[in-house]
Design an enzyme around this catalytic site. Structure first.
Site, PDB file in Angstrom:
ATOM      1  N   ASP A  66       1.885  -6.472   1.787  1.00  0.00           N
ATOM      2  CA  ASP A  66       2.267  -7.582   1.012  1.00  0.00           C
ATOM      3  C   ASP A  66       3.706  -7.315   0.618  1.00  0.00           C
ATOM      4  O   ASP A  66       4.011  -6.190  -0.338  1.00  0.00           O
ATOM      5  CB  ASP A  66       1.195  -7.643  -0.490  1.00  0.00           C
ATOM      6  CG  ASP A  66       1.762  -8.705  -1.289  1.00  0.00           C
ATOM      7  OD1 ASP A  66       1.906 -10.020  -0.851  1.00  0.00           O
ATOM      8  OD2 ASP A  66       1.652  -8.432  -2.492  1.00  0.00           O
ATOM      9  N   THR A  99       5.852 -13.887  -0.078  1.00  0.00           N
ATOM     10  CA  THR A  99       7.105 -13.186  -0.475  1.00  0.00           C
ATOM     11  C   THR A  99       7.647 -12.406   0.712  1.00  0.00           C
ATOM     12  O   THR A  99       8.913 -12.177   0.382  1.00  0.00           O
ATOM     13  CB  THR A  99       6.030 -12.102  -1.177  1.00  0.00           C
ATOM     14  OG1 THR A  99       5.268 -11.329  -0.499  1.00  0.00           O
ATOM     15  CG2 THR A  99       5.411 -12.514  -2.427  1.00  0.00           C
ATOM     16  N   THR A 100       7.154 -12.153   1.788  1.00  0.00           N
ATOM     17  CA  THR A 100       7.754 -11.238   2.733  1.00  0.00           C
ATOM     18  C   THR A 100       8.989 -12.447   3.399  1.00  0.00           C
ATOM     19  O   THR A 100       9.985 -11.863   3.643  1.00  0.00           O
ATOM     20  CB  THR A 100       6.884 -10.732   3.824  1.00  0.00           C
ATOM     21  OG1 THR A 100       5.922  -9.962   3.287  1.00  0.00           O
ATOM     22  CG2 THR A 100       7.608  -9.958   4.703  1.00  0.00           C
ATOM     23  N   ASP A 392      -3.703 -13.785  -3.203  1.00  0.00           N
ATOM     24  CA  ASP A 392      -2.870 -14.661  -2.264  1.00  0.00           C
ATOM     25  C   ASP A 392      -3.460 -15.816  -1.901  1.00  0.00           C
ATOM     26  O   ASP A 392      -2.852 -17.059  -1.984  1.00  0.00           O
ATOM     27  CB  ASP A 392      -2.258 -13.861  -1.078  1.00  0.00           C
ATOM     28  CG  ASP A 392      -1.083 -12.661  -1.546  1.00  0.00           C
ATOM     29  OD1 ASP A 392      -0.849 -12.502  -3.086  1.00  0.00           O
ATOM     30  OD2 ASP A 392      -0.534 -11.944  -0.773  1.00  0.00           O
TER      31      ASP A 392
END
Length: 535
Positions: A66, A99-100, A392
């Site tokens: 994550d 997020t990545t 998530d």
């Protein structure tokens, strides 16, 4: 005429540091690109995990892919890198996923900007081109979005596809069908409120990930007091945050002199009487279950047992807050006015066994949408990563219930936006078109990295995908199971429109902000003054 000295003048305090123009810009680019390269390998369904070792005496071990968790755990000193770390946190808080992607896109934009700066193109021209490209990409994304919000059956299928897509890049990818059903069922119980506080996740070691299940009700990981009822129907619950330990003498900072042990017994008796009165005041609320945030000592526990009331002690603050929310009660600290206290209600409280642990189960709670997801797994690291993955998915689903539009994943949306931006660049005269082309190239890097991480020939796959989009096959993307390109509609690879839009805007804004920088000034470090007055 007075002569002007050409020697440089230092206007900063001793120890302060300054980086100017090209040096400052290069420092920013290097920091941001390094952060992008750090999380790049975790992108996509075949992304790899990172092990994060804690620096404490325990040396805690976290295994995760994550982006937000990785970036939160690392300490960065570079200011541009800090901007990207903060951006990934905002993405996590805002929509829960991507997020990545957002970090990698911002880093790729700055990688392209570095090449343009080397060609002597001014940063403001690049920013102007990027802004037009961002608007064009956003419009294309909105146009490509599909909305099934009015069709309940199709929308539920969309939610399942989004949950599967979100979980496919996580630890839970091999059990994504099982967990996507759990997540969708839990979010649909919220009836559109999006209040994820009502979904409680409990982690219990043992079993395997497939043993995880959704429980309709609320589970509290605590014990019921000694000799008290273990099962209560139609419970009236008083939730409190009060000290129930005054049966022990606590006269701090004062001395009590007595001339016999009988006097000590009298003080103890007075303390007991005080506690008895407090318990009587609590019982006047007409309750059969008392839950306290703090400890309940032996004497009040006996009094509750004698009155046939279930007493649960030391329910941690998060547990008490959530209990108050789901049972419809309020947390109380004083008990003088029972008529003003709002009690919680539920149909049944009983003890249940999960693995080797006993938990307290509240069913038929006031807030009907409340539920608990029980996660099982072999190690604590697996449970922690499963919780992060599920969190998530729940966040994305809760966002999708509010904003029902969806877009296609697998690099499809990025290629679609890149095509529109390239078309705009071809129609735009001047240097701005070069900046737009660089924006499109950065967008195309996301599917390229996804293909690279899966071990496939990215150059071949991306050229095939680009050709498909040129032929107006706008729903085509990467199928990483087969290592080919495919139709995302048939494969059911769907993503939330909200996540994609947030990713695009956040990455463009962060990259633009870093590109504007032409000077980095570091404050002088604070001097350590020796302590002349030790304790």
């Amino acid at each position: 005429m007075a002569s002007i000295s050409m020697a440089p003048v230092n206007i900063f305090k001793h120890g302060a540091d300054e980086e100017r123009a090209e040096t400052a810009r290069l420092s920013s680019f290097i920091g941001a690109i390094a952060i992008g390269d750090l999380v790049k390998s975790t992108l996509g369904p075949k992304g790899m995990d990172k092990i994060l070792l804690g620096g404490g005496r325990e040396g805690s071990v976290t295994v995760t892919n994550d982006g937000a968790t990785i970036l939160k755990a690392i300490g960065v000193d570079n200011p541009a890198a800090k901007v990207l770390v903060d951006m990934s946190k905002v993405q996590d808080d805002e929509v829960g996923d991507g997020t990545t992607s957002v970090t990698v896109l911002a880093a790729e934009l700055l990688r392209e900007a570095e090449i343009l700066i080397a060609k002597k193109i001014h940063p403001q021209i690049i920013i102007s081109g990027w802004r037009k490209a961002t608007q064009a990409a956003r419009d294309a994304l909105e146009e490509a979005a599909v909305d099934h919000g009015h069709d309940q059956e199709k929308f539920q299928e969309d939610l399942l596809n989004i949950a599967r897509t979100t979980l496919s890049s996580k630890l839970l990818t091999h059990h994504k069908d099982h967990f996507s059903k759990l997540a969708v069922e839990a979010v649909l119980r919220l009836k559109g409120s999006g209040n994820l506080e009502a979904i409680h996740v409990i982690k219990k070691l043992g079993g395997s990930l497939t043993d995880s299940y959704l429980d309709e009700g609320f589970l509290l990981d605590k014990k019921i007091g000694v000799n008290q009822p273990k099962r209560i129907e139609n419970a009236n619950i008083l939730i409190a945050n009060t000290g129930m330990d005054t049966d022990k003498i606590k006269i701090f900072g004062s001395r009590v002199r007595v001339d016999s042990t009988a006097k000590v017994a009298e003080i103890e008796l007075a303390e007991k009487e005080k506690m008895r009165e407090k318990v009587d005041r609590i019982l006047k609320h007409g309750i059969n279950c008392f839950i306290n945030r703090q400890l309940i000592y032996n004497y009040p526990e006996q009094l509750f047992a004698a009155a046939g009331v279930m007493a649960i002690e030391h329910a941690d603050f998060a547990g008490v807050e959530r209990l108050a929310l789901v049972t419809g009660g309020e947390i109380t600290s004083t008990f003088d006015h029972p008529e003003l206290v709002k009690l919680g209600h539920c149909k049944l409280i009983e003890e249940v066994m999960i693995g080797e642990d006993t938990l307290i189960h509240f069913s038929g709670v006031e807030m009907g949408e409340a539920c608990t997801i029980v996660l099982r797994g072999a190690t604590q690291q697996i449970l922690d990563e499963a919780e992060r993955s599920l969190h998530d998915a729940l966040c994305v689903l809760a966002q999708t219930v509010k904003e029902t539009r969806t877009v296609y994943g697998g690099g499809c949306s990025e290629m679609l936006m890149a095509k529109v931006v390239t078309d705009l660049a071809n129609r735009t005269p001047g240097k701005e078109s070069v900046a737009m082309e660089s924006f499109a190239k950065a967008l195309r890097m996301l599917p390229t990295i996804i293909a690279d991480n899966a071990g496939y020939d990215s150059a071949d796959l991306i050229s095939q995908l680009r050709a498909a989009h040129m032929e107006n096959k706008t729903t085509f993307g990467l199928d990483m199971n087969q290592g080919t390109i495919g139709d995302m509609v048939e494969l059911g690879i769907t993503e939330s429109f909200q996540v994609k839009r947030q990713m695009l805007l956040s990455a463009a804004e962060a990259a633009e902000m870093i590109l504007r920088v032409d000077d980095i000034i570091k404050a002088a470090p604070r001097k350590r003054v020796p302590d002349h007055h030790p304790c």
